[in-house]
Design a protein around this motif. Structure first.
Motif, PDB file in Angstrom:
ATOM      1  N   ALA A  78       0.839  -1.210   0.000  1.00  0.00           N
ATOM      2  CA  ALA A  78       0.000   0.000   0.000  1.00  0.00           C
ATOM      3  C   ALA A  78       0.872   1.258   0.000  1.00  0.00           C
ATOM      4  O   ALA A  78       0.520   2.257  -0.634  1.00  0.00           O
ATOM      5  N   ASP A 101       1.904   2.183  -3.590  1.00  0.00           N
ATOM      6  CA  ASP A 101       0.871   2.506  -4.581  1.00  0.00           C
ATOM      7  C   ASP A 101       1.053   3.895  -5.190  1.00  0.00           C
ATOM      8  O   ASP A 101       1.015   4.050  -6.411  1.00  0.00           O
ATOM      9  N   LYS A 103      -5.085   3.619  -8.635  1.00  0.00           N
ATOM     10  CA  LYS A 103      -5.355   5.040  -8.435  1.00  0.00           C
ATOM     11  C   LYS A 103      -4.264   5.826  -9.131  1.00  0.00           C
ATOM     12  O   LYS A 103      -3.088   5.598  -8.899  1.00  0.00           O
ATOM     13  N   TYR A 121       4.278   4.195  -7.325  1.00  0.00           N
ATOM     14  CA  TYR A 121       4.112   3.381  -8.531  1.00  0.00           C
ATOM     15  C   TYR A 121       3.237   4.108  -9.549  1.00  0.00           C
ATOM     16  O   TYR A 121       3.570   4.158 -10.738  1.00  0.00           O
ATOM     17  N   PRO A 156      -1.954   1.392 -12.652  1.00  0.00           N
ATOM     18  CA  PRO A 156      -2.235   1.640 -11.229  1.00  0.00           C
ATOM     19  C   PRO A 156      -3.727   1.763 -10.962  1.00  0.00           C
ATOM     20  O   PRO A 156      -4.480   2.273 -11.784  1.00  0.00           O
TER      21      PRO A 156
END
Length: 129
Positions: free
Chosen positions: A40, A43, A73, A46, A71
């Motif tokens: 997490a 994220d 988000k 990335y 991704p």
């Protein structure tokens, strides 16, 4: 006849066996929670790296074909920089929404095509004269 003490002893033995069987699962649950937390935390970086690759010319399809997952988000601001930069006004020049300042809009940094009419198209907020 069995006494309550015997019943309690059997219950404790059964419970001890159950607890022993649960120990490997407890270890894995702890490791799994730690790995999910680490994932997490990656994220946002990335997603930023994925968008940076797109900005450098890669398409999402090319990146996913190579093995990079799109991704879940995307970083904030992607929509305005990618989609609005491609919109054109009736005169053929890139359009910038009125709510954005010229300095903040990636659409205003698109260079004009040299030799296509002699002058580069004016950017939003610029004046000619």
């Amino acid at each position: 006849m069995a006494s309550s003490h015997d019943f309690m002893q059997k219950m404790r033995e059964a419970q001890a066996a159950r607890e022993k069987a649960f120990e490997p699962l407890a270890d894995i649950l702890g490791k799994r929670a730690d790995l999910q937390r680490q994932l997490a935390e990656l994220d946002a970086p990335y997603a930023e790296a994925f968008v940076a690759a797109e900005t450098a010319g890669w398409t999402a399809e090319e990146l996913t074909a190579i093995g990079a997952e799109e991704p879940a988000k995307r970083p904030k601001g992607r929509r305005t920089s990618r989609r609005l930069a491609k919109k054109e006004t009736p005169s053929g020049t890139p359009s910038t929404p009125a709510t954005e300042s010229p300095e903040a809009s990636p659409a205003t940094t698109i260079p004009g095509q040299e030799g296509a009419g002699g002058t580069a198209p004016a950017t939003a907020g610029s004046t000619s004269g």
